[in-house]
Design an enzyme around this catalytic site. Structure first.
Site, PDB file in Angstrom:
ATOM      1  N   GLY A  12       0.730 -23.027   6.303  1.00 51.35           N
ATOM      2  CA  GLY A  12       0.828 -24.449   6.636  1.00 51.35           C
ATOM      3  C   GLY A  12      -0.294 -24.891   7.558  1.00 51.35           C
ATOM      4  CG  ASP A  13       0.360 -26.702  10.473  1.00 51.51           C
ATOM      5  OD1 ASP A  13       0.862 -27.748  10.024  1.00 51.51           O
ATOM      6  OD2 ASP A  13       0.983 -25.905  11.197  1.00 51.51           O
ATOM      7  N   GLY A  15      -4.747 -28.444   6.656  1.00 50.69           N
ATOM      8  CA  GLY A  15      -5.537 -29.677   6.568  1.00 50.69           C
ATOM      9  C   GLY A  15      -5.253 -30.428   5.267  1.00 50.69           C
ATOM     10  N   GLY A  17      -3.287 -32.905   4.796  1.00 49.37           N
ATOM     11  CA  GLY A  17      -3.258 -34.358   5.009  1.00 49.37           C
ATOM     12  C   GLY A  17      -4.647 -34.966   4.912  1.00 49.37           C
ATOM     13  CB  ALA A  39       5.551 -31.643   5.978  1.00 50.94           C
ATOM     14  CG  HIS A  41       0.908 -33.298   5.640  1.00 55.25           C
ATOM     15  ND1 HIS A  41       1.154 -33.407   4.297  1.00 55.25           N
ATOM     16  CD2 HIS A  41       1.417 -32.087   6.012  1.00 55.25           C
ATOM     17  CE1 HIS A  41       1.791 -32.325   3.878  1.00 55.25           C
ATOM     18  NE2 HIS A  41       1.968 -31.522   4.894  1.00 55.25           N
ATOM     19  NE  ARG A 304      -0.431 -26.343  13.815  1.00 55.81           N
ATOM     20  CZ  ARG A 304      -1.195 -27.400  13.507  1.00 55.81           C
ATOM     21  NH1 ARG A 304      -2.501 -27.326  13.574  1.00 55.81           N
ATOM     22  NH2 ARG A 304      -0.626 -28.536  13.130  1.00 55.81           N
TER      23      ARG A 304
HETATM   24  P1  GDP Z   1      -1.566 -30.153   7.259  1.00 57.18           P
HETATM   25  O1  GDP Z   1      -0.149 -29.934   7.675  1.00 57.18           O
HETATM   26  O2  GDP Z   1      -2.041 -29.127   6.282  1.00 57.18           O
HETATM   27  O3  GDP Z   1      -1.834 -31.550   6.774  1.00 57.18           O
HETATM   28  O4  GDP Z   1      -2.447 -29.950   8.576  1.00 57.18           O
HETATM   29  P2  GDP Z   1      -2.154 -30.587  10.027  1.00 57.18           P
HETATM   30  O5  GDP Z   1      -2.484 -32.030   9.977  1.00 57.18           O
HETATM   31  O6  GDP Z   1      -0.801 -30.208  10.506  1.00 57.18           O
HETATM   32  O7  GDP Z   1      -3.161 -29.773  10.913  1.00 57.18           O
HETATM   33  C1  GDP Z   1      -4.540 -29.800  10.673  1.00 57.18           C
HETATM   34  C2  GDP Z   1      -5.235 -30.307  11.958  1.00 57.18           C
HETATM   35  O8  GDP Z   1      -6.614 -30.048  11.871  1.00 57.18           O
HETATM   36  C3  GDP Z   1      -5.121 -31.823  12.105  1.00 57.18           C
HETATM   37  O9  GDP Z   1      -5.106 -32.124  13.487  1.00 57.18           O
HETATM   38  C4  GDP Z   1      -6.412 -32.345  11.478  1.00 57.18           C
HETATM   39  O10 GDP Z   1      -6.835 -33.589  12.018  1.00 57.18           O
HETATM   40  C5  GDP Z   1      -7.373 -31.253  11.851  1.00 57.18           C
HETATM   41  N1  GDP Z   1      -8.458 -31.012  10.899  1.00 57.18           N
HETATM   42  C6  GDP Z   1      -8.442 -31.129   9.529  1.00 57.18           C
HETATM   43  N2  GDP Z   1      -9.626 -30.718   9.017  1.00 57.18           N
HETATM   44  C7  GDP Z   1     -10.380 -30.328  10.076  1.00 57.18           C
HETATM   45  C8  GDP Z   1     -11.692 -29.769  10.196  1.00 57.18           C
HETATM   46  O11 GDP Z   1     -12.393 -29.522   9.209  1.00 57.18           O
HETATM   47  N3  GDP Z   1     -12.124 -29.464  11.447  1.00 57.18           N
HETATM   48  C9  GDP Z   1     -11.364 -29.700  12.562  1.00 57.18           C
HETATM   49  N4  GDP Z   1     -11.880 -29.371  13.745  1.00 57.18           N
HETATM   50  N5  GDP Z   1     -10.137 -30.222  12.483  1.00 57.18           N
HETATM   51  C10 GDP Z   1      -9.643 -30.510  11.262  1.00 57.18           C
HETATM   52  P1  IMO Z   2       2.879 -28.560   7.039  1.00 53.37           P
HETATM   53  O1  IMO Z   2       3.230 -29.307   5.791  1.00 53.37           O
HETATM   54  C1  IMO Z   2       3.586 -25.021   9.558  1.00 53.37           C
HETATM   55  C2  IMO Z   2       7.604 -23.275   9.353  1.00 53.37           C
HETATM   56  C3  IMO Z   2       8.381 -23.384  10.665  1.00 53.37           C
HETATM   57  C4  IMO Z   2       9.240 -22.140  10.577  1.00 53.37           C
HETATM   58  C5  IMO Z   2       9.559 -22.043   9.082  1.00 53.37           C
HETATM   59  C6  IMO Z   2      10.911 -22.618   8.697  1.00 53.37           C
HETATM   60  O2  IMO Z   2       2.586 -29.428   8.196  1.00 53.37           O
HETATM   61  O3  IMO Z   2       1.845 -27.532   6.756  1.00 53.37           O
HETATM   62  P2  IMO Z   2      11.856 -25.091   8.541  1.00 53.37           P
HETATM   63  O4  IMO Z   2      11.971 -26.173   9.580  1.00 53.37           O
HETATM   64  O5  IMO Z   2      11.030 -25.458   7.376  1.00 53.37           O
HETATM   65  O6  IMO Z   2      13.193 -24.537   8.147  1.00 53.37           O
HETATM   66  O7  IMO Z   2      11.104 -23.892   9.307  1.00 53.37           O
HETATM   67  O8  IMO Z   2       8.541 -22.782   8.422  1.00 53.37           O
HETATM   68  N1  IMO Z   2       7.066 -24.543   8.834  1.00 53.37           N
HETATM   69  C7  IMO Z   2       5.798 -24.935   8.980  1.00 53.37           C
HETATM   70  N2  IMO Z   2       4.772 -24.362   9.627  1.00 53.37           N
HETATM   71  N3  IMO Z   2       3.393 -26.175   8.880  1.00 53.37           N
HETATM   72  C8  IMO Z   2       4.402 -26.741   8.205  1.00 53.37           C
HETATM   73  O9  IMO Z   2       4.258 -27.824   7.415  1.00 53.37           O
HETATM   74  C9  IMO Z   2       5.685 -26.134   8.257  1.00 53.37           C
HETATM   75  N4  IMO Z   2       6.884 -26.445   7.733  1.00 53.37           N
HETATM   76  C10 IMO Z   2       7.709 -25.457   8.086  1.00 53.37           C
HETATM   77  O10 IMO Z   2       7.531 -23.354  11.774  1.00 53.37           O
HETATM   78  O11 IMO Z   2       8.488 -21.001  10.913  1.00 53.37           O
HETATM   79 MG    MG Z   3       0.951 -29.702   9.431  1.00 51.76          MG
END
Ligand code: GDP
Ligand code: IMO
Ligand code: MG
Length: 429
Positions: A12-13, A15, A17, A39, A41, A304
């Protein structure tokens, strides 16, 4: 690009979004098909940052229809809050369709999420406490409520009474006491109905209609493949399927429609919550990644965990996602590290593993096999927009990833904002 799935290849996380927003420019419809408000994003606009939890990350593009499909565990309270926040930030969601078949996250699901975690003690998953597991459990147990039920709330009293009886008994078995009651839930249902009814529809027909008219649809995955309930690090996973195959079940897309996957891979690894993480770094490199990458959870604000890129896990995720093309994100965060490492395999009990292991017990005992790369000092924070402008060491790092995974890195992200995106050729249709 008639149908494309955006799928996270790690925990997860990655990027998703940012990339979804970028590609929404050329989409007609963006669909969330699994997960829920767990989630988070992020779309970074420079002046403003938008955080999407259940609404697809396309709200900046006014002409695009945002769909919350049947596979989502839909939290109406969070959705109403998210709609309000976006409106206040100047991005009202005008075209939002919510599946009549999406299951509702009820207030007692969130209570039970907390009680289950507390009951598990040291074995807790570290969930987001958004009630996701308990909601999907009720769906499978056939005692859930769906968005379509909000169109006739008066008929729900008996089902709510049964659900509350069930949940009271369960809560007390978990050493807790349920706060939710029938009256409170009925009040909530009426409120949700008033605000959301006009959005509730048959989104399967809607999405298939877009496809049959030759329009572009993006399926925005949540989380990452290593959290997939079947294929991830069970039990330290979320409660839905994240793999591309779930696009069909989670949205009702006609299975004759071919969905291309764009995998999203962060240039290093992060994980929130408990569970195995063989390449985790508890040293100054881990600290560098956390600080420079601002690795704080979008939904929960938790720190994280950070580590080296795990290509052994990513290769497994690539296979499950069907990705031939990837976006590599957060490359800029690696700038300034003298040496980089990526895991290309694991050994367990001194033997090299052939396949990615299903067991958390094994994963906790593996030793990653690393390949080392020279890093680069250039900060990549100038407006680098072309592959040719990247340092040679960064190019070598990416080329290795491509070869190892058998993918093409079509997009490379070097900063949170849209303009910090390197495009290397068109995405294959
Ligand atoms: P998602 O859950 O996959 O959409 O990702 P998140 O939004 O939870 O976490 C990604 C974080 O990294 C966010 O704060 C974005 O603004 C940031 N981000 C995305 N792409 C880049 C990148 O290429 N470089 C940096 N430094 N930050 C980024
Ligand atoms: P995005 O879409 C990172 C993780 C939680 C936990 C496990 C189960 O932003 O990438 P839950 O609440 O789903 O029952 O938790 O999954 N988890 C994520 N970790 N990014 C996410 O979403 C997550 N969605 C759930 O931290 O370990
Ligand atoms: Mg995320």
């Amino acid at each position: 690009m008639p149908a494309m799935a955006i799928v996270g290849l790690q925990w997860g996380d990655e990027g998703k979004g940012k990339i979804t927003d970028y590609l929404s420019e050329i989409a007609d419809c963006v669909v969330r098909f699994q997960g829920g408000a767990n989630a988070g994003h992020t779309v970074d606009l420079g002046r403003k940052t938008l955080k999407f939890h259940q609404i697809p990350s396309c709200a900046l593009h006014k002409g695009v229809t945002a769909v919350i499909a049947n596979g989502v565990a839909l939290d109406p309270d969070e959705l109403i809050r998210e709609m309000r926040t976006l409106r206040e930030k100047g991005f009202p969601v005008t075209k939002l369709a919510v599946s009549n078949r999406a299951h509702l996250v009820m207030p007692y699901h969130k209570e039970l999420d907390g009680l289950e975690e507390a009951f598990k003690g040291a074995g807790a998953v570290g969930t987001t406490r958004k009630g996701i597991g308990p909601c999907y459990a009720d769906k499978a147990s056939r005692i859930g409520f769906r968005a379509g039920d909000l169109l006739d709330v008066a008929s729900l009293t008996e089902r709510v009474e049964t659900a509350i009886r069930f949940k009271k008994a369960y809560a007390s078995a978990l050493n807790g006491a349920l706060q939710s009651d029938v009256q409170g839930i009925m009040k909530k249902l009426h409120h949700w109905s008033g605000v959301l009814s006009s959005h509730i529809t048959d989104t399967s027909s809607l999405v298939n209609g877009f496809i049959s008219r030759g329009k572009s649809v993006i399926f925005e995955g949540a989380h990452g493949l290593m959290l997939d309930i079947d294929h991830g690090n069970y039990p330290f996973v979320t409660s839905s399927n994240i793999m591309t195959g779930n696009v069909y079940a989670g949205s009702g897309l006609n299975p004759q429609v071919r969905v291309k996957t764009l995998g999203i891979l962060k240039a290093y690894a992060t994980r929130v919550g408990a569970g195995p993480f063989p390449t985790e770094l508890d040293d100054e490199v881990g600290e560098h990644l956390a600080l420079k990458g601002m690795e704080i959870g979008t939904t929960t604000g938790r720190k994280r965990r950070c580590g080296w890129l795990d290509l052994f896990a990513a290769r497994y995720a690539v296979q499950l996602s069907g990705a031939r093309q990837v976006a590599i994100t957060k490359l800029d965060v690696l700038s300034g590290l003298e040496k980089l490492r990526v895991a290309t395999g694991y050994t367990y009990g001194g033997k090299r593993l052939k396949d990615y292991p299903p067991s958390v017990g094994v994963l906790n005992g593996v030793v990653p096999v690393y390949r080392e790369f020279r890093g680069w000092s250039d900060q990549l924070d100038e407006d680098i927009t072309r592959w040719s402008e990247l340092p040679d060491a960064a190019k070598r790092y990416i080329s290795f990833i491509e070869d190892f995974l058998g993918v093409e890195a079509k997009m490379i992200s070097v900063g949170p904002s849209r303009k910090k995106t390197i495009i290397r050729g068109k995405l294959a249709p």
